[in-house]
Design an enzyme around this catalytic site. Structure first.
Site, PDB file in Angstrom:
ATOM      1  N   GLY A 161       0.832  -1.197   0.000  1.00  0.00           N
ATOM      2  CA  GLY A 161       0.000   0.000   0.000  1.00  0.00           C
ATOM      3  C   GLY A 161       0.862   1.240   0.000  1.00  0.00           C
ATOM      4  CD  GLN A 162       0.576   6.731  -0.696  1.00  0.00           C
ATOM      5  OE1 GLN A 162       0.077   6.202  -1.675  1.00  0.00           O
ATOM      6  NE2 GLN A 162       1.257   7.854  -0.760  1.00  0.00           N
ATOM      7  CG  ASP A 217      -9.984   6.321  -0.015  1.00  0.00           C
ATOM      8  OD1 ASP A 217     -10.682   6.221  -1.041  1.00  0.00           O
ATOM      9  OD2 ASP A 217      -8.767   6.111   0.006  1.00  0.00           O
TER      10      ASP A 217
HETATM   11  P1  AMP Z   1      -2.981  -1.376   2.533  1.00  0.00           P
HETATM   12  O1  AMP Z   1      -1.599  -0.949   2.847  1.00  0.00           O
HETATM   13  O2  AMP Z   1      -3.890  -1.386   3.693  1.00  0.00           O
HETATM   14  O3  AMP Z   1      -3.539  -0.597   1.384  1.00  0.00           O
HETATM   15  O4  AMP Z   1      -2.906  -2.901   2.055  1.00  0.00           O
HETATM   16  C1  AMP Z   1      -2.223  -3.347   0.895  1.00  0.00           C
HETATM   17  C2  AMP Z   1      -2.660  -4.754   0.531  1.00  0.00           C
HETATM   18  O5  AMP Z   1      -2.417  -5.672   1.598  1.00  0.00           O
HETATM   19  C3  AMP Z   1      -4.134  -4.858   0.209  1.00  0.00           C
HETATM   20  O6  AMP Z   1      -4.286  -5.006  -1.176  1.00  0.00           O
HETATM   21  C4  AMP Z   1      -4.656  -6.109   0.893  1.00  0.00           C
HETATM   22  O7  AMP Z   1      -4.925  -7.108  -0.067  1.00  0.00           O
HETATM   23  C5  AMP Z   1      -3.523  -6.561   1.774  1.00  0.00           C
HETATM   24  N1  AMP Z   1      -3.941  -6.459   3.182  1.00  0.00           N
HETATM   25  C6  AMP Z   1      -3.915  -5.364   3.964  1.00  0.00           C
HETATM   26  N2  AMP Z   1      -4.375  -5.647   5.208  1.00  0.00           N
HETATM   27  C7  AMP Z   1      -4.712  -6.946   5.196  1.00  0.00           C
HETATM   28  C8  AMP Z   1      -5.272  -7.841   6.180  1.00  0.00           C
HETATM   29  N3  AMP Z   1      -5.560  -7.400   7.404  1.00  0.00           N
HETATM   30  N4  AMP Z   1      -5.497  -9.114   5.823  1.00  0.00           N
HETATM   31  C9  AMP Z   1      -5.216  -9.548   4.563  1.00  0.00           C
HETATM   32  N5  AMP Z   1      -4.694  -8.767   3.600  1.00  0.00           N
HETATM   33  C10 AMP Z   1      -4.438  -7.483   3.900  1.00  0.00           C
END
Ligand code: AMP
Length: 838
Positions: free
Chosen positions: A558-559, A694
């Protein structure tokens, strides 16, 4: 004569030097969408031709999109298509050089209301050399494109896959007895790689845990036998494969779709050979190869690349050899840059040596400068030496250009210094403003009783930090230019403090602005920044010893940085009763660990901590639970419950791959069940007067038994960068999910979250098949927002999804997009309505 030669040489050397200074990068299909000149006139009349014409006044040159007037009859119309079933008529555009074409647009003959002809369907053929032609087809093999339904609307069609071509033909497909007319435009950008074809061994099939994974080049447009020759395909389509090669960017695609790959079993020499042919001779600086590195599945980057060069008929004997340095520890897919040592060639042959059982490539791009040969005027001897006087001119040229570049650099540096000073000043101003306002609020209401409003609304205090934006930053002025195009908005900008518009007419999404924008009905909202103030000693968050985390796999990025699946030893013991999770008595516990990237700046670090603070306060079955943190040392980590099925957007897209059981009614019940859970989570947030800002499927996660939880109280993600309106390449605003008042007035409230919920519901019911308003560009989405503001009935709504019950669309979805925020339903009402309709 001499002076003409000098001017020619001067121009040539400028072109050469500019080309040399510009390092070419691979095409980005999201950005490469410029009109190529049918409307704008850059394409000359003589470059537009046709198989036939109905009359002189409907000749090919009148086939320009959005060109209604002139001496013609308003479009190109071929002679009656006499051959039954044969669609031989075409309108041809010669772009004069190779272009990467991502989009085409068509229109019928309007001619100020006199026209009545349009092409309901058409096909595209293209050629790079003008002699061999290829029929375009989409990724499913369909050749026919749905065209126009009336004489005036422009219908745009994304070419998926995009094409690399110089010549393009539009071929109407209609009943031969009908007269058909067309106006067209092509969108894309110049194909600077110069690559006209590559030749590779055909890709192989992998069986992974009983799953068939196909690594063929499914969009290759050349000859396909044992070896693929004379064409371009997936390696040049501008789409890079995901880390996990089983998944794809393309909805509905089979496992392995994004990659072309080979197994070492069929290559006894231990390498595969790829030949690249170019339009002319280039000086090659480097080659970038996007490879998978899933070594847990036998896939690794190549061990060595050996490249041979050819300018004439023979391959030169001294190849360049490159070995990637250290073995990468991470399994992420990546670009490997192979230096090509400024070698001159019109063909390159590279041998890629296997680093493991499998080699998977998804993209190849070249960085080069034109060969000095291209600097000779046509007909000159390529070995021609520049004489002394020309050398002087060349040096003059260089000095002039260096001086220009230095001036530009100085201006940029000067601007940056100023910008920094202004940012500092505005930050101080914002912080003061914020502290003052929040201090007043703290006295007025407490965290648990946050809904009391002040009379004048100025104490509403709803500030959420979607992104910290400083009014003085030039980067953020850009959208306002588009918005200022709306005449009514210019009027609005007069009352800048009320409408949240800066003195320059730009809407600022700064925290202080947003506070002053809150309506009294939204007073008492709690968001990121004041959450911070309320985070008191009762926080149940624990610091978790990071050595007790064992990395299992990367879940995404992510970001803020990467998210990993980890085993957490003794996590249960360290969780407070309140935080402990049901059904998770097994030890060690599987958790998701979001890490702040090492190179994060101060703002990102603050935003990350802010997300922690927010999440630590939220407790609801439909909100992702924060279990613990590691913030004592870097890298900062937040540990959340693990959601087995990833994010909802990917989850819904992959549902299309499997066969959904049950009938259409059955599907919508299942999908509405997901929406109910999101509504329930949002109901909880709204009970705290918390504005998410968002909400979208990409920001919801899916756990066991299709449990949905809302996440991402921080910012946007890299994977979904296309969902955010970019300003100078930065991810900023998710405009397709934002209410009109959020975009135009910078106003974020519970009612704008309701708007985003409507869009999220639409995504769910379309199984995320496409982006909302996929036919509209970002600028057009903003224009449409202007229509909501004007309210003259010209605004475009998202259409009813196929499996959406009428009442859900009419009574619920559309009501989320009501112009008047107060007329939109609350999340309580939405929750009740959705629960009853299942
Ligand atoms: P984020 O930094 O929250 O935008 O997350 C990036 C990616 O990590 C997302 O595309 C999710 O598929 C995966 N992800 C984030 N949090 C979780 C979680 N609690 N359980 C499973 N996958 C996660």
């Amino acid at each position: 004569m001499t002076s003409i030669m000098e001017v020619k040489l001067n121009l040539c050397c400028i072109v050469f030097i500019l080309a040399a200074a510009t390092v070419k990068a691979q095409v980005n299909p999201e950005m490469c969408r410029y009109p190529l000149g049918m409307t704008g006139g850059q394409i000359q009349d003589e470059d537009i031709s046709a198989s036939s014409q109905w009359s002189e006044s409907t000749a090919a040159r009148f086939g320009r999109l959005d060109f209604d007037t002139g001496d013609g009859d308003g479009a190109w119309c071929p002679d009656i298509m006499s051959e039954p079933g044969g669609f031989k008529e075409y309108l041809q555009v010669d772009l004069r050089s190779l272009h990467f074409i991502t989009l085409v647009g068509t229109q019928g003959r309007h001619a100020d209301g006199m026209g009545n002809e349009f092409a309901q369907r058409y096909r595209i053929k293209y050629s790079r050399d003008g002699s061999s032609w290829v029929g375009w087809h989409d990724r499913m093999g369909n050749q026919v494109i749905e065209g126009n339904k009336n004489t005036y609307d422009v219908v745009l069609k994304d070419l998926e896959p995009p094409i690399v071509a110089r010549f393009v033909r539009f071929m109407p497909v209609t009943d031969p007895s009908l007269i058909v007319c067309m106006r067209v435009e092509l969108y894309g950008c110049e194909w600077l790689d110069g690559l006209v074809s590559y030749s590779i061994p055909d890709g192989h099939q992998m069986i992974y845990r009983g799953l068939d994974v196909f690594f063929n080049d499914s969009v290759y447009d050349g000859a396909t036998a044992q070896r693929l020759t004379k064409g371009l395909g997936q390696l040049t389509d501008g789409t890079w494969g995901l880390d996990d090669f089983l998944h794809s960017h393309v909805p509905g695609a089979w496992p392995g779709y994004d990659y072309v790959g080979w197994s070492n079993k069929t290559f006894p020499k231990g390498y595969i050979e790829v030949v690249f042919d170019f339009d002319h001779i280039h000086n090659f600086t480097s080659m970038k190869v996007h490879c998978s590195n899933m070594f847990s599945r036998g896939v690794r980057l190549f061990r060595q690349a050996t490249c041979f060069f050819r300018s004439e008929s023979e391959w030169e004997p001294d190849p360049m050899t490159y070995r990637p340095s250290a073995e990468p520890l991470s399994q992420s897919a990546r670009f490997v840059t192979v230096p090509l040592g400024d070698r001159t060639a019109s063909s390159i042959k590279c041998r890629f040596h296997f680093g493991d059982q499998w080699l998977l490539f998804s993209e190849v791009a070249f960085q080069s400068v034109f060969s000095t040969r291209s600097c000779t005027s046509s007909g000159d001897d390529p070995t021609h030496k520049v004489d002394d006087s020309n050398t002087r001119i060349l040096i003059g040229c260089l000095v002039a250009i260096i001086a220009i570049l230095l001036t530009i650099i100085l201006i940029i540096l000067w601007r940056q210094v100023w910008q920094k000073m202004l940012e500092k000043a505005s930050r101080r101003w914002l912080d003061d403003e914020l502290t003052a306002r929040l201090a007043v609020q703290t006295q007025a209401f407490s965290f648990l009783h946050s809904s009391q409003s002040s009379e004048d609304g100025s104490g509403s205090g709803s500030i959420s930090t979607y992104e910290r934006i400083y009014p003085a930053s030039a980067d953020y002025q850009e959208p306002s230019r588009l918005i200022r195009k709306l005449p009514e908005f210019a009027e609005c900008s007069g009352s800048s403090s009320r409408a949240g518009v800066g003195s320059d007419g730009a809407p600022h999404y700064a925290e202080a602005d947003i506070i002053s924008l809150q309506e009294s009905s939204d007073s008492g909202s709690i968001t990121a920044a004041n959450m911070n103030l309320f985070a008191g000693s009762d926080s149940t968050l624990r610091e978790f010893p990071r050595e007790k985390l064992t990395f299992k796999e990367k879940l995404g990025e992510g970001q803020f940085g990467e998210v990993h699946l980890c085993e957490a030893e003794d996590m249960q013991d360290s969780l407070s009763e309140d935080t402990s999770m049901e059904g998770s008595s097994e030890s060690p516990l599987l958790v998701a660990v979001k890490m702040l990237r090492e190179d994060a700046n101060k703002n990102a670090r603050n935003d990350f901590l802010k997300e922690i603070r927010i999440m630590s306060r939220l407790r609801d079955p439909n909100i992702v639970r924060l279990l613990a943190v590691c913030v004592d040392t870097d890298p900062l980590c937040m540990i959340t419950e693990y959601m087995e099925n990833g994010d909802l957007n990917q989850f819904l897209r992959s549902l299309r791959l499997k066969t959904l059981t049950g009938g259409e009614a059955d599907h919508s019940v299942k999908l509405l069940g997901m929406a109910v859970q999101i509504a329930s989570g949002m109901k909880y947030l709204s009970s705290l007067n918390f504005v998410h800002r968002d909400l979208a499927t990409r920001n919801c996660l899916v756990g066991k038994n299709n449990t949905i939880k809302i996440a991402d109280f921080g910012m946007s993600r890299n994977l979904y960068r296309g969902d955010y309106f970019r300003i100078q390449g930065r991810a900023v605003l998710p405009i397709r999910w934002m209410s009109w008042e959020s975009i135009l007035l910078g106003k974020f409230t519970m009612a704008s979250d309701v708007w985003a919920f409507g869009v999220t519901l639409w995504e769910i019911l379309t199984l995320c098949k496409e982006q909302p308003y996929s036919q509209l560009s970002d600028e057009q989405v903003i224009e449409n927002t202007g229509e909501f503001f004007r309210n003259q009935g010209k605004q475009v709504y998202l259409p009813k999804p196929q499996c959406c019950p009428d009442r859900i669309y009419g009574d619920l979805m559309l009501s989320c997009w009501r112009r008047n925020a107060k007329e939109r339903p609350s999340f309580q009402e939405i929750h009740v309505q959705l629960t009853e309709s299942r």
